[in-house]
Design an enzyme around this catalytic site. Structure first.
Site, PDB file in Angstrom:
ATOM      1  N   LYS A   1       0.834  -1.218   0.000  1.00  0.00           N
ATOM      2  CA  LYS A   1       0.000   0.000   0.000  1.00  0.00           C
ATOM      3  C   LYS A   1       0.863   1.261   0.000  1.00  0.00           C
ATOM      4  O   LYS A   1       0.519   2.247  -0.646  1.00  0.00           O
ATOM      5  CB  LYS A   1      -0.923  -0.042   1.224  1.00  0.00           C
ATOM      6  CG  LYS A   1      -1.942   1.073   1.291  1.00  0.00           C
ATOM      7  CD  LYS A   1      -3.227   0.663   2.003  1.00  0.00           C
ATOM      8  CE  LYS A   1      -3.026  -0.180   3.246  1.00  0.00           C
ATOM      9  NZ  LYS A   1      -2.626   0.552   4.433  1.00  0.00           N
TER      10      LYS A   1
ATOM     11  N   HIS B   1      22.863   8.940   8.818  1.00  0.00           N
ATOM     12  CA  HIS B   1      22.193   7.921   7.996  1.00  0.00           C
ATOM     13  C   HIS B   1      21.978   8.436   6.576  1.00  0.00           C
ATOM     14  O   HIS B   1      20.899   8.954   6.264  1.00  0.00           O
ATOM     15  CB  HIS B   1      20.857   7.522   8.635  1.00  0.00           C
ATOM     16  CG  HIS B   1      21.031   6.705   9.865  1.00  0.00           C
ATOM     17  ND1 HIS B   1      21.129   5.334   9.827  1.00  0.00           N
ATOM     18  CD2 HIS B   1      21.165   7.062  11.153  1.00  0.00           C
ATOM     19  CE1 HIS B   1      21.299   4.878  11.060  1.00  0.00           C
ATOM     20  NE2 HIS B   1      21.326   5.907  11.880  1.00  0.00           N
TER      21      HIS B   1
ATOM     22  N   THR C   1     -12.906 -12.827  -7.257  1.00  0.00           N
ATOM     23  CA  THR C   1     -13.204 -11.427  -6.911  1.00  0.00           C
ATOM     24  C   THR C   1     -13.887 -11.287  -5.550  1.00  0.00           C
ATOM     25  O   THR C   1     -14.071 -10.189  -5.066  1.00  0.00           O
ATOM     26  CB  THR C   1     -14.129 -10.788  -7.977  1.00  0.00           C
ATOM     27  OG1 THR C   1     -15.379 -11.465  -7.944  1.00  0.00           O
ATOM     28  CG2 THR C   1     -13.534 -10.883  -9.370  1.00  0.00           C
TER      29      THR C   1
ATOM     30  N   CYS D   1      26.533   4.665  11.065  1.00  0.00           N
ATOM     31  CA  CYS D   1      26.141   4.798  12.467  1.00  0.00           C
ATOM     32  C   CYS D   1      26.848   3.758  13.344  1.00  0.00           C
ATOM     33  O   CYS D   1      28.039   3.892  13.577  1.00  0.00           O
ATOM     34  CB  CYS D   1      24.623   4.750  12.593  1.00  0.00           C
ATOM     35  SG  CYS D   1      24.053   5.648  14.050  1.00  0.00           S
TER      36      CYS D   1
ATOM     37  N   GLU E   1      21.384   6.880   3.947  1.00  0.00           N
ATOM     38  CA  GLU E   1      20.349   6.136   3.206  1.00  0.00           C
ATOM     39  C   GLU E   1      19.002   6.846   3.233  1.00  0.00           C
ATOM     40  O   GLU E   1      18.138   6.582   2.393  1.00  0.00           O
ATOM     41  CB  GLU E   1      20.231   4.702   3.746  1.00  0.00           C
ATOM     42  CG  GLU E   1      19.583   4.530   5.112  1.00  0.00           C
ATOM     43  CD  GLU E   1      20.541   4.692   6.296  1.00  0.00           C
ATOM     44  OE1 GLU E   1      21.597   5.325   6.130  1.00  0.00           O
ATOM     45  OE2 GLU E   1      20.216   4.194   7.397  1.00  0.00           O
TER      46      GLU E   1
ATOM     47  N   GLN F   1      30.881   3.266  14.385  1.00  0.00           N
ATOM     48  CA  GLN F   1      31.387   3.050  15.752  1.00  0.00           C
ATOM     49  C   GLN F   1      32.195   1.753  15.805  1.00  0.00           C
ATOM     50  O   GLN F   1      33.273   1.702  16.427  1.00  0.00           O
ATOM     51  CB  GLN F   1      30.205   3.021  16.730  1.00  0.00           C
ATOM     52  CG  GLN F   1      29.436   4.350  16.734  1.00  0.00           C
ATOM     53  CD  GLN F   1      28.171   4.337  17.586  1.00  0.00           C
ATOM     54  OE1 GLN F   1      27.820   3.327  18.186  1.00  0.00           O
ATOM     55  NE2 GLN F   1      27.484   5.468  17.639  1.00  0.00           N
TER      56      GLN F   1
HETATM   57  N1  GLN Z   1      23.533   2.153  19.045  1.00  0.00           N
HETATM   58  C1  GLN Z   1      24.306   3.227  18.510  1.00  0.00           C
HETATM   59  C2  GLN Z   1      23.977   4.550  19.166  1.00  0.00           C
HETATM   60  O1  GLN Z   1      22.948   4.698  19.781  1.00  0.00           O
HETATM   61  C3  GLN Z   1      24.122   3.319  17.021  1.00  0.00           C
HETATM   62  C4  GLN Z   1      22.757   3.743  16.624  1.00  0.00           C
HETATM   63  C5  GLN Z   1      22.463   3.490  15.163  1.00  0.00           C
HETATM   64  O2  GLN Z   1      23.164   2.733  14.505  1.00  0.00           O
HETATM   65  N2  GLN Z   1      21.382   4.066  14.656  1.00  0.00           N
HETATM   66  O3  GLN Z   1      24.732   5.472  19.069  1.00  0.00           O
END
Ligand code: GLN
Length: 563
Positions: free
Chosen positions: A28, A519, A201, A393, A521, A397
């Site tokens: 949807k 992010h 249908t 993200c 994306e 890290q």
């Molecule tokens: N857990 C990590 C943080 O809070 C990364 C968060 C994430 O990847 N969106 O910083």
């Protein structure tokens, strides 16, 4: 029931209400976004909104296994992933106003009641909850953005208890708007029954009957089918559902979701919608859209990229990442095959075997300890073997932790998210996060600016010194270790000036090793792929060429060895 008397300011915006029937997962969100594209292609100002029938205030507190990706808007709202489809299809930025949940609606109504706003009244689903839902639909188009059309997608399936107030609200609102100012579109399923060798249908008839019982008569039916519906079937549906036979559209499965607007346009839905809404607009222009679809459908090369994630069984958890690869692939005329690897597998398996044939690695965002060591191992392999790496993200890290441990000699370096007493907390809680008790909507959320150093991969990708990107995190590179990390060879190539936070890291001595705290994306569009995804895919394609690989590594690729 008699319509409720209202004294709302008349809206000049037209509304398209989209409901779904029979079963969930018919697409949807994609169908709604495609309809948005039909209108946008005609130069109309379009916005979209999702009404979600759950009681969570937002999906931010939900497990990705339950809900899929949490989409974050520029203004920092944690929203349904359908907002991602909306942004990608209509190329308009969504905001907090574009997603409402039952939790939010009740929260507002109960707060008003406590303030005494309804003094004397018994507060009820009708008219108070439905009234608040209508307010939300109007709020989308208030302020500086008078839209020609707002499309409202009602989450869930007709017949669900939770959806009832929303259906009642669109009924009431439709009466207020009046004819030619709104249309109702219902998406249903017309299944093919193998034993009978026939499409059926009846489920559609029942679903529409259920809608009509509440007082909503659909103007258009979009029938999901696995085969084209012949004229007779459409006529039967039209007759039983009280819809014009030219207004029954079949929506077959498509190779790429971006083909759906083109298909609906070909069937004449765009023109019919304009007629029903009494709107005039220019001829639709799909030139760019068509070019992208053509590139997606006819790639000239292939590249395989590994994703070491944690929710890989639920692909919806990584919806925007998947789409970003489609956009970047189309840019290069390439098909990006994604090799999904459960991060924990790196903890017991060999990275070389797991990533066989992959010329790149992406480690996405995530929360919680499970799989973190696997992600770190996958990054170690990519770093040591000069395989293009892109971290997002938590992926960034993990890259910092890996570098601290294996290059800077900080044994057992970690993030305090997973090891609160580590000797080397290279990733630590953001200062403003300390002492927070509430989980909902308290992360560092939404758009923040970032400055890029010149002469870096990031700067080359964006072609500018300053960018803005969206965030959703609580942890961050610990500045106390920045010098040590940089001395080891890690470059912090993007920073947020406001708090001196590291936003982008790179390794200069590597073909393409880049990770970001934000992010990317969330900002990729089919006609405008995100620069980092574009360049990462470019680097992976380059790596595909054997000579480039040899040149980068100087040797045949070997499994990573202890450093
Ligand atoms: N857990 C990590 C943080 O809070 C990364 C968060 C994430 O990847 N969106 O910083």
């Amino acid at each position: 029931m008699s319509p409720q008397k209202v004294s709302r300011k008349k809206s000049h915006t037209k509304y398209v209400f989209i409901t779904g029937g029979v079963v969930s997962s018919l697409g949807k969100g994609i169908a709604s976004a495609s309809i948005g594209r039909l209108l946008k292609a005609r130069g109309l100002k379009v916005s979209m909104m999702k009404l979600d029938p759950y009681i969570n205030v937002d999906p931010g507190t939900m497990n990705p296994f339950q809900h899929g990706e949490v989409y974050v808007t520029d203004d920092g709202a944690e929203t349904d992933l359908d907002l991602g489809h909306y942004e990608r299809f209509i190329d308009e930025e969504m905001s907090r106003a574009n997603n409402a949940t039952t939790g939010q609606i009740y929260h507002t109504v109960i707060s008003k009641e406590r303030k005494g706003d309804y003094l004397g009244a018994t507060v009820q689903v009708i008219p108070h909850i439905t009234g608040e839902i209508i307010e939300r639909m109007l709020a989308v188009t208030r302020g500086s953005k008078p839209y020609d059309v707002v499309l409202v997608e009602v989450g869930g399936t007709v017949g669900d208890i939770e959806s009832l107030p929303y259906i009642e609200a669109i009924r009431q609102f439709g009466l207020e708007l009046g004819p030619k100012n709104c249309v109702y579109i219902h998406l249903t399923l017309v299944p093919f029954i193998n034993t009978a060798q026939e499409v059926k249908t009846k489920p559609t008839q029942h679903s529409v009957k259920e809608l009509r019982e509440i007082g909503v008569q659909p103007d258009f039916l979009l029938c999901r089918t696995d085969r084209p519906l012949d004229r007779k079937v459409k006529e039967k549906i039209a007759l039983f559902c009280n819809v014009g036979k030219e207004d029954v559209f079949d929506v077959p499965d498509v190779d790429t979701v971006y083909e759906l607007p083109l298909l609906l346009e070909r069937e004449g839905l765009g023109k019919r919608l304009l007629d029903e809404l009494g709107l005039r607009a220019k001829e639709p222009d799909f030139t760019q859209w068509q070019a992208v679809v053509r590139k997606i459908k006819h790639p000239t090369r292939t590249v395989k990229i590994a994703i070491a994630g944690k929710y890989v069984e639920v692909r919806d958890s990584y919806k925007s990442i998947i789409e970003s690869f489609v956009h970047a692939g189309a840019f290069h005329g390439a098909k990006v095959e994604l090799q999904w690897i459960e991060a924990e597998q790196f903890e017991c398996g060999n990275a070389r075997d797991l990533m066989a044939d992959c010329t790149g690695l992406l480690v996405p965002g995530g929360f919680g300890e499970r799989g973190i060591e696997g992600k770190i191992l996958s990054i170690q392999y990519a770093r040591a073997n000069k395989i293009p790496f892109f971290g997002i993200c938590l992926g960034m890290q993990a890259a910092v932790i890996e570098f601290a441990r294996n290059v800077c000699g900080m044994r057992k370096a970690h993030s305090t998210e997973f090891a609160p007493t580590t000797k080397y907390p290279v990733i630590d809680l953001l200062p403003e996060q300390r002492g927070l008790k509430q989980k909902g909507a308290t992360m560092r959320l939404g758009s923040y600016p970032c400055f890029l150093a010149r002469g870096t991969l990031a700067h080359a990708a964006f072609g500018t010194d300053a960018i803005t990107e969206r965030h959703r995190h609580r942890f961050e590179v610990n500045n106390q270790f920045r010098e040590q990390l940089e001395q080891g060879g890690l470059r912090c190539t993007g920073t947020w000036p406001g708090g001196d936070l590291v936003e982008v890291i790179e390794l200069p001595d590597h073909p393409w090793f880049l990770a970001v705290q934000f992010h990317p994306e969330l900002k990729s569009r089919p006609t405008n792929p995100h620069p980092l995804f574009r360049d990462f895919v470019g680097a992976c394609l380059h790596q595909n060429e054997p000579r480039a690989r040899e040149h980068a590594t100087g040797k045949k690729l070997e499994p990573v060895t202890e450093e």
